[in-house]
Design a protein around this motif. Structure first.
Motif, PDB file in Angstrom:
ATOM      1  N   THR A 171       0.836  -1.346   0.095  1.00  0.00           N
ATOM      2  CA  THR A 171       0.051  -0.022   0.008  1.00  0.00           C
ATOM      3  C   THR A 171       0.708   1.348  -0.083  1.00  0.00           C
ATOM      4  OG1 THR A 171      -0.215   0.149   2.400  1.00  0.00           O
ATOM      5  CG2 THR A 171      -1.807  -1.118   1.223  1.00  0.00           C
TER       6      THR A 171
ATOM      7  N   GLU B  97       1.600   2.931   2.596  1.00  0.00           N
ATOM      8  CA  GLU B  97       1.183   3.845   3.691  1.00  0.00           C
ATOM      9  C   GLU B  97       1.625   3.243   4.931  1.00  0.00           C
ATOM     10  OE1 GLU B  97      -0.700   6.209   3.061  1.00  0.00           O
ATOM     11  OE2 GLU B  97      -1.222   6.225   0.905  1.00  0.00           O
TER      12      GLU B  97
ATOM     13  N   THR C 224      -3.477   4.456   7.664  1.00  0.00           N
ATOM     14  CA  THR C 224      -3.983   4.278   6.112  1.00  0.00           C
ATOM     15  C   THR C 224      -3.755   3.303   5.287  1.00  0.00           C
ATOM     16  OG1 THR C 224      -1.911   5.636   5.434  1.00  0.00           O
ATOM     17  CG2 THR C 224      -3.941   6.809   5.665  1.00  0.00           C
TER      18      THR C 224
ATOM     19  N   ARG D 110      -6.869   1.397   6.065  1.00  0.00           N
ATOM     20  CA  ARG D 110      -8.158   2.097   5.454  1.00  0.00           C
ATOM     21  C   ARG D 110      -7.983   1.694   3.774  1.00  0.00           C
ATOM     22  NH1 ARG D 110      -7.257   8.465   4.855  1.00  0.00           N
ATOM     23  NH2 ARG D 110      -8.136   8.491   6.958  1.00  0.00           N
ATOM     24  N   LYS D 111      -7.005   1.434   3.250  1.00  0.00           N
ATOM     25  CA  LYS D 111      -6.757   1.092   1.858  1.00  0.00           C
ATOM     26  C   LYS D 111      -7.535  -0.209   1.475  1.00  0.00           C
ATOM     27  CE  LYS D 111      -3.812   4.182  -0.679  1.00  0.00           C
ATOM     28  NZ  LYS D 111      -2.562   4.274  -1.560  1.00  0.00           N
TER      29      LYS D 111
ATOM     30  N   GLU E 223      -9.757   0.524   9.664  1.00  0.00           N
ATOM     31  CA  GLU E 223      -8.835   1.716   9.659  1.00  0.00           C
ATOM     32  C   GLU E 223      -8.051   1.987  11.162  1.00  0.00           C
ATOM     33  OE1 GLU E 223      -8.819   6.423   8.681  1.00  0.00           O
ATOM     34  OE2 GLU E 223     -10.440   5.226   8.001  1.00  0.00           O
TER      35      GLU E 223
ATOM     36  N   PRO F   8     -11.887  -2.075  -0.944  1.00  0.00           N
ATOM     37  CA  PRO F   8     -10.399  -1.443  -1.100  1.00  0.00           C
ATOM     38  C   PRO F   8     -10.413  -0.466  -1.651  1.00  0.00           C
ATOM     39  CG  PRO F   8     -10.592  -3.572  -2.146  1.00  0.00           C
ATOM     40  CD  PRO F   8     -12.223  -3.668  -1.596  1.00  0.00           C
ATOM     41  N   SER F   9      -9.519   0.311  -1.655  1.00  0.00           N
ATOM     42  CA  SER F   9      -9.180   1.524  -2.516  1.00  0.00           C
ATOM     43  C   SER F   9      -9.104   1.297  -3.913  1.00  0.00           C
ATOM     44  CB  SER F   9      -7.853   2.138  -1.966  1.00  0.00           C
ATOM     45  OG  SER F   9      -7.785   3.173  -2.793  1.00  0.00           O
TER      46      SER F   9
ATOM     47  N   ASP G 119      -6.907   2.721  -6.110  1.00  0.00           N
ATOM     48  CA  ASP G 119      -5.605   2.916  -6.779  1.00  0.00           C
ATOM     49  C   ASP G 119      -4.793   1.531  -6.459  1.00  0.00           C
ATOM     50  OD1 ASP G 119      -5.873   3.300  -3.881  1.00  0.00           O
ATOM     51  OD2 ASP G 119      -4.461   5.343  -4.008  1.00  0.00           O
ATOM     52  N   LEU G 120      -5.405   0.630  -5.662  1.00  0.00           N
ATOM     53  CA  LEU G 120      -4.519  -0.621  -5.506  1.00  0.00           C
ATOM     54  C   LEU G 120      -4.429  -1.576  -6.498  1.00  0.00           C
ATOM     55  CD1 LEU G 120      -5.620  -1.545  -1.727  1.00  0.00           C
ATOM     56  CD2 LEU G 120      -3.427  -0.419  -2.490  1.00  0.00           C
TER      57      LEU G 120
END
Length: 585
Positions: A95, A97, A101, A104-105, A111, A539-540, A542-543
């Motif tokens: 991640t 991060e 965070t 969070r992703k 989180e 999940p985010s 951008d992963l």
């Protein structure tokens, strides 16, 4: 008209340029990376290898059956320690991060996982760094030990009165067995301030300075341990001490306390569930082979603990030989092992003053290494939460953290601070709450995010799939072992009362708070997340996903959890559905 149109266009271009300039100024700075793999490995080694390896593991080993203790220790290591250690490191690298965070992703519902509360606790109750500043050589005292037994009010943790014990309790700590904490010891306060000043300058520039400092702070302690080992094994009585350290007592395996001690030692010494591993892993390059790195670090950590046992018990065996006493009356745990037993060994070396300075400098480095890496992980978590604000002001952020931690550390160096340290060390982030967090971590990664999907992420990073047993550890073995140990730990929690140790009344109120505060964060935030109801396990977007359409979890070729659409696909689908509905209306 043309002039006005040209002017309008010019003004528009100017406004657009200014807006782009403003957005560029608000854009957070790029995230740093380790210069090379050596900096990452040494930083990780500096965090996980500390005084717990030197003064905690050897004592637990002899207390819990000698060589037999290796059996539960390695079981916990292989099925709990290594899986969680690798999980957190790989999560940070995937991640990019910190400890908040990153979760969070992959799962916004998780989180707040109290990583940084645990990291803050761990950083706060490290007064050993400033103790080592003030400690002086004890060879100026008489080498003769007093054979009279102590008065309980004078030397709570030990049975024999020695010059080293007298110096430790009366000169260093000035322990007062009163109901309150008492006044702050001014000399220790200055040493604590110096420790935090050093800590600040080690990390104020981020991984650029941390990666350079660890070249010295993570390697020098091994040189001193090796020298002490050579000196220890050549002393008379060393064989007795080493035999006592390793002699197996099979009957101890039936005692659940032995298994509990093994589990808590693994979790504490490997710095899992504190957010530190995730933060350090987040500065790796995406394609770094973190799997081999973690295996090498785990081997190094456990080998150091076992090797430190030889160093400790060779010296304790010599002390027992000199005094004509059994090992049971010599061996001790906690700070007393580093600040009482070791000084005796140093007085036997040629030039004891020189060796004393080197040894306590090693103690300082062991404490500082773990301390400034904990602060680094806390600063990383905060800067990742608010990158636009804090990343450009990192030096000020680290300064504020250091000042707050210094102020919070002052109660530990009062005349009653040693009792506070004992309570924090027993009930702080070294056992119960780490087991609790580990249960949630493995469940979230394996059953919510998906063990197969996380395996695909790791394969995408390192180029191959890791050992498949790790998947089943995350799914079943690790959470079950941690949950069973946690329940036993809660039902059979250690009592503060002791026959030979003074216990202040306030300790009975503080102990449950230290255990409950980190644990209560997770369920509270889970209920809050469930109230929002949207995207709490998504999940985010951008992963990077290696196989986005594959099932998240399969067992024995059966799909357990189906593929999950990423957040932006869900949003596009909802937007498309809303447009279709609007057009129909």
């Amino acid at each position: 008209m043309e002039e006005s149109r040209d002017g309008g266009i010019a003004n528009g271009e100017a406004m657009e340029t200014e807006s782009q300039k403003g957005s560029t100024e608000k854009r957070p700075e790029a995230r740093e990376k380790w210069t090379n793999k050596t900096e990452f490995l040494l930083s990780m080694a500096g965090e996980i290898i500390g005084l717990g390896n030197v003064w905690r593991f050897p004592y637990l080993c002899y207390k819990n059956g000698g060589g037999v203790f290796f059996i539960p220790y390695f079981i916990f290591l292989f099925f709990c320690g290594i899986p969680v250690f690798f999980l957190e490191t790989a999560l940070g690298q995937y991640t990019s991060e910190g400890g908040i965070t990153a979760w969070r992703k992959i799962c916004p519902m998780f989180e707040v996982n109290c990583h940084n509360i645990s990291a803050a606790y761990t950083g706060l109750h490290r007064p050993d760094a400033d103790w080592s500043f003030l400690y002086n050589e004890t060879d100026k005292y008489s080498d003769n030990y007093s054979m009279s037994f102590q008065n309980e009010s004078e030397f709570p943790p030990f049975k024999l009165i020695s010059p080293e014990q007298e110096y430790w309790f009366h000169r260093m700590l000035r322990v007062a067995n009163s109901g309150g904490l008492g006044s702050v010891n001014a000399d220790l306060a200055m040493c604590l301030l110096l420790a935090w000043v050093i800590c600040y300058f080690c990390i104020f520039k981020g991984v650029k300075t941390t990666g350079k400092v660890v070249y010295f702070t993570a390697t020098f302690p091994y040189l001193m341990l090796f020298i002490l080992f050579i000196r220890g094994v050549t002393l008379p009585g060393a064989a007795t001490g080493i035999t006592y350290y390793l002699y197996p007592d099979i009957s101890k395996l039936s005692n659940p306390d032995v298994w509990r001690d093994a589990g808590t030692q693994v979790f504490f010494s490997y710095a899992v569930c504190q957010g530190v591993l995730t933060a350090l892993g987040s500065y790796n390059k995406y394609n770094n082979d973190c799997y081999k790195d973690c295996i090498a670090l785990c081997i190094l950590n456990s080998s150091t603990s076992i090797f430190a046992g030889f160093v400790v018990f060779s010296i304790l065996g010599f002390m027992a030989h000199q005094l004509g006493l059994p090992m049971e009356d010599i061996a001790s745990s906690g700070p007393g092992l580093a600040f009482i037993a070791y000084p005796r060994a140093l007085s036997l070396l040629p030039g004891p003053q020189f060796w004393s300075v080197l040894f306590f400098f090693m103690v300082l480095l062991l404490g500082l290494d773990s301390q400034f890496v904990c602060v680094e992980s806390l600063a990383t978590a905060l800067t990742d939460l608010f990158p636009g604000v804090l990343r450009k002001r990192r030096e000020l952020l680290v300064l504020k953290i250091a000042v707050i931690c210094f102020l919070l550390g002052l109660p530990f160096i009062t005349k009653g601070g040693f009792h506070l340290f004992t309570v924090m060390d027993t009930y702080g982030p070294s056992g119960t709450n780490l087991l609790f967090i580990a249960c949630f971590e493995t469940i979230v990664v394996a059953w919510v995010y998906g063990a197969n999907r996380f395996y695909d992420n790791i394969e995408d990073m390192i180029g191959y799939a890791p050992f498949p047993v790790l998947k089943y550890c995350w799914l079943f073995i690790t959470p079950l072992i941690c949950a069973a140990t946690l329940l036993y730990n809660l039902m059979g929690s250690k009592s503060l009362s002791s026959a030979d140790q003074f216990v202040p009344d306030w300790s009975y109120k503080l102990a449950p708070l230290l255990t409950l505060i980190p644990m209560v964060c997770i369920p509270v935030f889970l209920f809050i997340s469930l109230g929002t109801g949207r995207g709490i396990i998504t999940p985010s977007s951008d992963l990077k996903q290696l196989r986005p359409n594959s099932p998240r979890l399969t067992l024995f070729n059966r799909v357990i959890i189906k593929p999950q659409r990423s957040q932006h696909i869900q949003e596009d689908g909802e937007e498309k559905a809303n447009k279709e509905h609007t057009s129909r209306v």
